[in-house]
Scaffold this motif. Structure first.
Motif, PDB file in Angstrom:
ATOM      1  N   ALA A 260      65.394  55.972  61.139  1.00 41.46           N
ATOM      2  CA  ALA A 260      64.708  56.604  60.006  1.00 41.46           C
ATOM      3  C   ALA A 260      63.682  57.634  60.432  1.00 41.46           C
ATOM      4  CB  ALA A 260      64.027  55.524  59.151  1.00 41.46           C
ATOM      5  N   HIS A 261      63.555  57.886  61.732  1.00 41.80           N
ATOM      6  CA  HIS A 261      62.547  58.850  62.179  1.00 41.80           C
ATOM      7  C   HIS A 261      62.944  60.269  61.798  1.00 41.80           C
ATOM      8  CE1 HIS A 261      59.366  60.559  64.685  1.00 41.80           C
ATOM      9  NE2 HIS A 261      60.274  61.409  65.133  1.00 41.80           N
TER      10      HIS A 261
ATOM     11  N   ARG B  50      61.939  65.288  54.017  1.00 44.78           N
ATOM     12  CA  ARG B  50      60.707  64.915  53.338  1.00 44.78           C
ATOM     13  C   ARG B  50      60.291  63.483  53.632  1.00 44.78           C
ATOM     14  NH1 ARG B  50      61.094  67.589  47.246  1.00 44.78           N
ATOM     15  NH2 ARG B  50      61.321  69.774  47.932  1.00 44.78           N
ATOM     16  N   GLU B  51      61.171  62.680  54.219  1.00 46.71           N
ATOM     17  CA  GLU B  51      60.845  61.289  54.515  1.00 46.71           C
ATOM     18  C   GLU B  51      60.001  61.216  55.775  1.00 46.71           C
ATOM     19  OE1 GLU B  51      63.859  62.385  53.904  1.00 46.71           O
ATOM     20  OE2 GLU B  51      64.215  61.564  51.894  1.00 46.71           O
TER      21      GLU B  51
ATOM     22  N   ALA C 215      55.125  69.643  49.063  1.00 55.34           N
ATOM     23  CA  ALA C 215      56.550  69.544  48.726  1.00 55.34           C
ATOM     24  C   ALA C 215      57.413  70.436  49.607  1.00 55.34           C
ATOM     25  CB  ALA C 215      56.771  69.909  47.255  1.00 55.34           C
ATOM     26  N   GLU C 216      56.814  71.135  50.556  1.00 54.46           N
ATOM     27  CA  GLU C 216      57.550  72.079  51.383  1.00 54.46           C
ATOM     28  C   GLU C 216      57.965  71.422  52.703  1.00 54.46           C
ATOM     29  OE1 GLU C 216      58.381  74.952  50.201  1.00 54.46           O
ATOM     30  OE2 GLU C 216      57.195  74.691  48.374  1.00 54.46           O
ATOM     31  N   ALA C 217      58.917  72.072  53.364  1.00 50.47           N
ATOM     32  CA  ALA C 217      59.364  71.615  54.676  1.00 50.47           C
ATOM     33  C   ALA C 217      58.617  72.298  55.803  1.00 50.47           C
ATOM     34  CB  ALA C 217      60.869  71.861  54.843  1.00 50.47           C
TER      35      ALA C 217
END
Length: 498
Positions: free
Chosen positions: A220-221, A245-246, A272-274
């Protein structure tokens, strides 16, 4: 492999558990009771409190403890191993373990290796041939080997500071599937698309359609990386990217000097951005000491940005001899120099009312001194400027009426005091264009723009070695930019105004 996913390196040792009943009987064996003989004087000791008592038989709790110790010793000798990632039974089909070993996998690389080693151990117990394929070394064919050698190779695998191209690995997978029917392929992925991940996944899908068993493992990293560090005159900034986003929405970037000491920290927030950025508002001296930036809590090469000498902000002193004579600031040479240098350097100009502006600027320890049509007469300023250049400073000069008519020692070439000088009677009528740059020039490789023309210039006196000092020239061969080494420093002259 059972449902608890427990394996044993030496299962034969478990036969020792069968001997536990015999051990139980042996532990219960006690010596025969002593024969009692009545001795009258012994009654004198009847009222004496006995300190040590020997039970007639072994207590149950002591017997249970001894049996438990024996069972634990037998289990330890059998070499149990907990393998949660290999809960499904292994077959004897050939196994190919493909591992992403680029920097995105670095933060959880130990967990990835543990999963790979557990799968290799399970396949080895099932008698399957095992092959290892790391993405960074996919040029070599994965050769099937025994479990011990694969485990040894896995212990030596380390994450690389780049993302390998999986194109070569895809070709190795196709060859492996063609050579081994009903093969099993396990891809331990890093979760990033970079490096032809989509094409590699398509290859696995094609292998599955040919009968191979395909399994993809990932954690999940979410990888984070630093890009585009920029040390401008106003501050040091760097961009932070995240793969999804996680991931924690906030974090910090630490700045380190060459000795590894923390200089400063700057927070960032993704929202909300990457992509987001962090900024260090520090004095120029501290920012120039920064050698590396690192995202806190992200142990990978992608989360580190290295800064070298090109990232340092230079301090440039600008002085113009025409500034005091111009009533309109937009016509002053220092206006154009400031516009050109401000995005890349810290521009220093003399403070109003200073008796010797150049000497005051030298006291601020600049890296470059820019003089626009300023002459330097012998004296304290001349000596200070000489030391500045000989100690490694750069003196950048622009021509003008004052320089054209003065006897100045801080020029890389001798200047002609008459002829085609700026404003002179012999200035040519048609503008001249720049000639292509010579290979020895620092400007070599730059395209020469056609719209750049020169109408007036200060001429260099012809002398031996003039071509070696010329960085740029006009189409008629007259030097436009000349330079010369003085001590450890450099003097550069533009034969035109600023």
């Amino acid at each position: 492999m059972g449902p608890l996913a427990i394996s044993f390196a030496a299962p034969a040792a478990l036969l020792g558990l069968v001997a536990l009943p015999l051990l139980y009987l042996l532990l219960r064996v006690t010596p025969p009771r002593p024969r009692e003989i009545v001795f009258p004087p012994i009654r004198l000791l009847a009222d004496v409190v006995r300190k040590d008592e020997t039970p007639a038989k072994t207590p149950w709790w002591l017997l249970l403890l001894r049996l438990s110790i024996a069972a634990a010793a037998i289990l330890a000798m059998s070499g149990p191993a907990w393998s949660p990632s290999a809960a499904t039974p292994f077959s004897n089909a050939p196994l190919l373990i493909a591992i992403d070993d680029g920097w995105p996998a670095a933060p959880t690389f130990e967990k990835r290796l543990e999963a790979a080693r557990a799968m290799a151990a399970g396949a080895a117990r099932a008698g399957a041939a095992i092959a290892l394929l790391t993405m960074s070394e996919a040029d070599a064919d994965p050769t099937p080997d025994d479990g011990a050698r694969i485990d040894e190779r896995l212990r030596a695998v380390a994450p690389k500071p780049f993302i390998a191209d999986r194109g070569a690995a895809a070709a190795r997978v196709r060859d492996f599937v063609a050579a081994h029917r009903n093969a099993r392929i396990v891809w331990i992925a890093d979760g990033l698309e970079q490096g032809e991940a989509h094409a590699f996944a398509s290859t696995l899908q094609d292998a599955a359609s040919r009968g191979a068993e395909v399994e993809i493992l990932a954690d999940a990293h979410v990888a984070r990386a630093l890009v585009s560090p920029a040390n401008h005159a106003g501050g040091l900034s760097v961009e932070i990217l995240r793969a999804a986003r996680e991931t924690p929405p906030r974090g910090a970037v630490s700045a380190f000097d060459a000795q590894g000491r923390v200089v400063a920290q700057a927070p960032f927030a993704f929202g909300a951005e990457a992509k987001t950025s962090a900024r260090f508002d520090l004095p120029i001296e501290l920012r120039n000491e920064i050698a590396a930036l690192r995202v806190d809590g992200e142990a990978s090469a992608g989360a580190v940005a290295l800064l070298d000498g090109r990232s340092k902000v230079r301090r440039v002193a600008v002085l113009s001899g025409a500034s005091a004579d111009l009533a309109q600031p937009l016509l002053a040479p220092q206006y154009y120099l400031d516009k050109a240098l401000a995005p890349f350097a810290e521009v220093r100009q003399p403070r109003p009312g200073v008796a010797d502006p150049l000497l005051a600027l030298l006291d601020e320890h600049p890296n470059i001194v820019t003089l626009a049509d300023v002459g330097v007469a012998p004296g304290a300023t001349f000596d200070a400027l000489t030391r500045f250049v000989e100690d490694g400073g750069v003196l950048l000069r622009f021509a003008g009426p004052h320089l054209a008519n003065a006897d100045d020692a801080f020029t890389p070439v001798r200047l002609r005091r008459s002829g085609r000088v700026l404003g002179g009677a012999m200035s040519w009528e048609t503008p001249k264009k720049l000639a292509p740059f010579e290979p020895s020039s620092p400007f070599f490789g730059l395209a020469v723009p056609d719209e750049v023309t020169v109408t007036r210039q200060v001429l260099a006196e012809p002398e031996p070695g003039l071509p070696a000092k010329t960085w740029a020239a006009l189409t008629d061969g007259t030097p436009l930019v000349t330079a010369e080494r003085r001590g450890k420093g450099l003097i550069v002259l533009f034969h035109v105004s600023a």
